[in-house]
Design a protein around this motif. Structure first.
Motif, PDB file in Angstrom:
ATOM      1  N   PRO A  30       0.816  -1.218   0.000  1.00  0.00           N
ATOM      2  CA  PRO A  30       0.000   0.000   0.000  1.00  0.00           C
ATOM      3  C   PRO A  30       0.851   1.270   0.000  1.00  0.00           C
ATOM      4  O   PRO A  30       1.978   1.269   0.479  1.00  0.00           O
ATOM      5  CB  PRO A  30      -0.805  -0.114   1.301  1.00  0.00           C
ATOM      6  N   GLN A  31       0.305   2.345  -0.544  1.00  0.00           N
ATOM      7  CA  GLN A  31       1.001   3.625  -0.677  1.00  0.00           C
ATOM      8  C   GLN A  31       1.651   4.064   0.626  1.00  0.00           C
ATOM      9  O   GLN A  31       2.743   4.616   0.626  1.00  0.00           O
ATOM     10  CB  GLN A  31       0.036   4.706  -1.163  1.00  0.00           C
ATOM     11  N   ALA A  32       1.001   3.839   1.751  1.00  0.00           N
ATOM     12  CA  ALA A  32       1.523   4.271   3.049  1.00  0.00           C
ATOM     13  C   ALA A  32       2.858   3.616   3.376  1.00  0.00           C
ATOM     14  O   ALA A  32       3.636   4.128   4.169  1.00  0.00           O
ATOM     15  CB  ALA A  32       0.510   3.957   4.141  1.00  0.00           C
ATOM     16  N   GLU A  33       3.138   2.454   2.756  1.00  0.00           N
ATOM     17  CA  GLU A  33       4.364   1.717   3.036  1.00  0.00           C
ATOM     18  C   GLU A  33       5.365   1.793   1.884  1.00  0.00           C
ATOM     19  O   GLU A  33       6.323   1.032   1.846  1.00  0.00           O
ATOM     20  CB  GLU A  33       4.021   0.253   3.320  1.00  0.00           C
ATOM     21  N   ARG A  34       5.184   2.714   0.937  1.00  0.00           N
ATOM     22  CA  ARG A  34       5.991   2.732  -0.277  1.00  0.00           C
ATOM     23  C   ARG A  34       7.295   3.500  -0.174  1.00  0.00           C
ATOM     24  O   ARG A  34       7.874   3.882  -1.174  1.00  0.00           O
ATOM     25  CB  ARG A  34       5.174   3.315  -1.438  1.00  0.00           C
ATOM     26  N   SER A  35       7.815   3.738   1.028  1.00  0.00           N
ATOM     27  CA  SER A  35       9.072   4.465   1.152  1.00  0.00           C
ATOM     28  C   SER A  35      10.258   3.620   0.692  1.00  0.00           C
ATOM     29  O   SER A  35      11.281   4.140   0.279  1.00  0.00           O
ATOM     30  CB  SER A  35       9.285   4.933   2.587  1.00  0.00           C
ATOM     31  N   GLU A  36      10.124   2.305   0.742  1.00  0.00           N
ATOM     32  CA  GLU A  36      11.184   1.398   0.320  1.00  0.00           C
ATOM     33  C   GLU A  36      10.885   0.853  -1.074  1.00  0.00           C
ATOM     34  O   GLU A  36       9.735   0.727  -1.464  1.00  0.00           O
ATOM     35  CB  GLU A  36      11.294   0.225   1.302  1.00  0.00           C
ATOM     36  N   PRO A  37      11.927   0.488  -1.835  1.00  0.00           N
ATOM     37  CA  PRO A  37      11.671  -0.125  -3.147  1.00  0.00           C
ATOM     38  C   PRO A  37      11.055  -1.520  -2.988  1.00  0.00           C
ATOM     39  O   PRO A  37      11.110  -2.116  -1.909  1.00  0.00           O
ATOM     40  CB  PRO A  37      13.050  -0.204  -3.792  1.00  0.00           C
ATOM     41  N   LEU A  38      10.493  -2.014  -4.060  1.00  0.00           N
ATOM     42  CA  LEU A  38       9.900  -3.351  -4.080  1.00  0.00           C
ATOM     43  C   LEU A  38      10.961  -4.382  -3.682  1.00  0.00           C
ATOM     44  O   LEU A  38      12.118  -4.279  -4.092  1.00  0.00           O
ATOM     45  CB  LEU A  38       9.381  -3.628  -5.499  1.00  0.00           C
ATOM     46  N   ASP A  39      10.576  -5.375  -2.884  1.00  0.00           N
ATOM     47  CA  ASP A  39      11.547  -6.368  -2.398  1.00  0.00           C
ATOM     48  C   ASP A  39      11.745  -7.512  -3.395  1.00  0.00           C
ATOM     49  O   ASP A  39      11.733  -8.678  -3.039  1.00  0.00           O
ATOM     50  CB  ASP A  39      11.130  -6.900  -1.029  1.00  0.00           C
ATOM     51  N   ALA A  40      11.951  -7.163  -4.659  1.00  0.00           N
ATOM     52  CA  ALA A  40      12.190  -8.164  -5.699  1.00  0.00           C
ATOM     53  C   ALA A  40      13.182  -7.609  -6.712  1.00  0.00           C
ATOM     54  O   ALA A  40      13.280  -6.398  -6.904  1.00  0.00           O
ATOM     55  CB  ALA A  40      10.882  -8.527  -6.398  1.00  0.00           C
ATOM     56  N   HIS A  73      16.102 -23.623 -10.067  1.00  0.00           N
ATOM     57  CA  HIS A  73      17.087 -22.851 -10.819  1.00  0.00           C
ATOM     58  C   HIS A  73      17.664 -21.683 -10.014  1.00  0.00           C
ATOM     59  O   HIS A  73      18.185 -20.721 -10.581  1.00  0.00           O
ATOM     60  CB  HIS A  73      16.478 -22.378 -12.137  1.00  0.00           C
ATOM     61  N   GLY A  74      17.596 -21.776  -8.702  1.00  0.00           N
ATOM     62  CA  GLY A  74      18.259 -20.814  -7.836  1.00  0.00           C
ATOM     63  C   GLY A  74      17.521 -19.516  -7.601  1.00  0.00           C
ATOM     64  O   GLY A  74      18.069 -18.587  -7.013  1.00  0.00           O
ATOM     65  N   GLY A  75      16.263 -19.409  -8.061  1.00  0.00           N
ATOM     66  CA  GLY A  75      15.470 -18.212  -7.810  1.00  0.00           C
ATOM     67  C   GLY A  75      14.738 -18.313  -6.483  1.00  0.00           C
ATOM     68  O   GLY A  75      14.554 -19.407  -5.941  1.00  0.00           O
ATOM     69  N   VAL A  76      14.337 -17.164  -5.960  1.00  0.00           N
ATOM     70  CA  VAL A  76      13.610 -17.122  -4.695  1.00  0.00           C
ATOM     71  C   VAL A  76      12.243 -16.479  -4.944  1.00  0.00           C
ATOM     72  O   VAL A  76      12.137 -15.255  -5.047  1.00  0.00           O
ATOM     73  CB  VAL A  76      14.377 -16.304  -3.632  1.00  0.00           C
ATOM     74  N   PRO A  77      11.197 -17.294  -5.060  1.00  0.00           N
ATOM     75  CA  PRO A  77       9.852 -16.713  -5.261  1.00  0.00           C
ATOM     76  C   PRO A  77       9.363 -16.071  -3.962  1.00  0.00           C
ATOM     77  O   PRO A  77       9.311 -16.737  -2.928  1.00  0.00           O
ATOM     78  CB  PRO A  77       9.001 -17.908  -5.663  1.00  0.00           C
ATOM     79  N   VAL A  78       9.044 -14.767  -4.016  1.00  0.00           N
ATOM     80  CA  VAL A  78       8.613 -14.069  -2.812  1.00  0.00           C
ATOM     81  C   VAL A  78       7.114 -13.782  -2.789  1.00  0.00           C
ATOM     82  O   VAL A  78       6.532 -13.581  -1.721  1.00  0.00           O
ATOM     83  CB  VAL A  78       9.397 -12.752  -2.589  1.00  0.00           C
ATOM     84  N   ALA A  79       6.478 -13.756  -3.974  1.00  0.00           N
ATOM     85  CA  ALA A  79       5.033 -13.480  -4.022  1.00  0.00           C
ATOM     86  C   ALA A  79       4.488 -13.844  -5.394  1.00  0.00           C
ATOM     87  O   ALA A  79       5.233 -13.913  -6.377  1.00  0.00           O
ATOM     88  CB  ALA A  79       4.744 -12.010  -3.729  1.00  0.00           C
ATOM     89  N   VAL A  80       3.183 -14.054  -5.425  1.00  0.00           N
ATOM     90  CA  VAL A  80       2.442 -14.268  -6.673  1.00  0.00           C
ATOM     91  C   VAL A  80       1.397 -13.164  -6.746  1.00  0.00           C
ATOM     92  O   VAL A  80       0.664 -12.944  -5.779  1.00  0.00           O
ATOM     93  CB  VAL A  80       1.738 -15.642  -6.687  1.00  0.00           C
ATOM     94  N   TRP A  81       1.343 -12.471  -7.878  1.00  0.00           N
ATOM     95  CA  TRP A  81       0.337 -11.429  -8.095  1.00  0.00           C
ATOM     96  C   TRP A  81      -0.556 -11.841  -9.248  1.00  0.00           C
ATOM     97  O   TRP A  81      -0.066 -12.184 -10.333  1.00  0.00           O
ATOM     98  CB  TRP A  81       0.992 -10.101  -8.462  1.00  0.00           C
ATOM     99  N   VAL A  82      -1.864 -11.814  -9.034  1.00  0.00           N
ATOM    100  CA  VAL A  82      -2.823 -12.109 -10.105  1.00  0.00           C
ATOM    101  C   VAL A  82      -3.964 -11.105 -10.049  1.00  0.00           C
ATOM    102  O   VAL A  82      -4.260 -10.541  -9.002  1.00  0.00           O
ATOM    103  CB  VAL A  82      -3.387 -13.547  -9.999  1.00  0.00           C
ATOM    104  N   LEU A  83      -4.592 -10.902 -11.206  1.00  0.00           N
ATOM    105  CA  LEU A  83      -5.784 -10.058 -11.236  1.00  0.00           C
ATOM    106  C   LEU A  83      -6.965 -10.789 -10.616  1.00  0.00           C
ATOM    107  O   LEU A  83      -7.652 -10.266  -9.762  1.00  0.00           O
ATOM    108  CB  LEU A  83      -6.131  -9.660 -12.673  1.00  0.00           C
ATOM    109  N   PHE A  84      -7.194 -12.037 -11.074  1.00  0.00           N
ATOM    110  CA  PHE A  84      -8.388 -12.784 -10.689  1.00  0.00           C
ATOM    111  C   PHE A  84      -8.013 -14.119 -10.054  1.00  0.00           C
ATOM    112  O   PHE A  84      -7.225 -14.870 -10.605  1.00  0.00           O
ATOM    113  CB  PHE A  84      -9.268 -13.066 -11.913  1.00  0.00           C
ATOM    114  N   ASP A  85      -8.595 -14.395  -8.911  1.00  0.00           N
ATOM    115  CA  ASP A  85      -8.403 -15.661  -8.211  1.00  0.00           C
ATOM    116  C   ASP A  85      -9.744 -16.377  -8.193  1.00  0.00           C
ATOM    117  O   ASP A  85     -10.701 -15.909  -7.586  1.00  0.00           O
ATOM    118  CB  ASP A  85      -7.908 -15.380  -6.793  1.00  0.00           C
ATOM    119  N   LYS A  86      -9.813 -17.524  -8.863  1.00  0.00           N
ATOM    120  CA  LYS A  86     -11.071 -18.269  -8.962  1.00  0.00           C
ATOM    121  C   LYS A  86     -11.321 -19.209  -7.783  1.00  0.00           C
ATOM    122  O   LYS A  86     -12.391 -19.773  -7.673  1.00  0.00           O
ATOM    123  CB  LYS A  86     -11.083 -19.106 -10.243  1.00  0.00           C
TER     124      LYS A  86
END
Length: 200
Positions: free
Chosen positions: A78-88, A166-179
């Motif tokens: 949320p905007q209120a917490e946007r002082s830091e860059p995205l953690d990805a 493959h050595g990546g670290v998944p931190v979140a999944v973002w989707v428009l619609f969750d069925k």
């Protein structure tokens, strides 16, 4: 919403044009089970429980698509917490509908872009998914996975497994619609803008 007859006709038309069942599932925002039923079942058989989502009024308009990407960012942080860059470090767009969203998110947040081709799009005897070599590497990178619709979570689980192998670290999944009301897949939190419920 399209009628069942319209969906059957559209699925068959896409098949005739050379689309794989996985591609048809993505085009119609339906599960593989539903697409298989649309392509093979005669009239009168009971349809699988699924919901068709037609979001083309947004997906074909760059301005609206950018607004959707912005809402996905705001849903996560949320905007209120946007002082830091995205953690990805890398935004992973799932082909095909996740790619434009991931591109817009990556551009706005200063992240690299990776593109994942799911196994359901492969035409080999033993289909596997893969990250495109033309985009960012995921090795030793914190990754946010982006797609338009989550139906069963199978494709998301596939991507998470691939990233971890493959050595990546998944931190979140973002989707428009969750069925399905999915809040996490393989321990990775899911952030959706809309949850779709079917009431019978």
């Amino acid at each position: 919403m399209s009628s069942l007859t319209d969906l059957k006709e559209r699925a068959r038309s896409l098949l005739e044009e050379g689309h794989s069942p996985g591609q048809i599932a993505d085009e119609l925002s339906l599960s593989m089970e539903t697409v298989t039923w649309l392509l093979t079942q005669p009239k009168g058989d009971t349809a699988p429980r699924d919901v068709h989502i037609d979001w083309t009024c947004v997906s074909c308009d760059a301005t609206l698509l950018e607004s959707a990407a912005s809402m996905m960012i705001d849903r996560y942080l949320p905007q209120a917490e946007r002082s830091e860059p995205l953690d990805a470090d890398v935004i992973v767009g799932i082909a095909i509908s996740g790619i434009p969203l991931a591109t817009l998110i990556g551009a706005r947040e200063g992240c690299r872009l990776a593109v994942y081709h799911p196994a359901k799009h492969a035409v080999s005897e033993t289909p596997i998914g893969s990250i495109s070599g033309n985009f960012a590497s995921v090795q030793e990178k914190r990754c946010i996975i982006v797609d338009d619709v989550i139906t069963s979570g199978k494709t998301i689980a596939e991507v998470i497994g691939y990233l971890r192998r493959h050595g990546g670290v998944p931190v979140a999944v973002w989707v428009l619609f969750d069925k399905r009301g999915i809040t996490e897949v393989e321990g990775v939190p899911v952030y959706s803008l809309f949850r779709i419920s079917r009431i019978d």
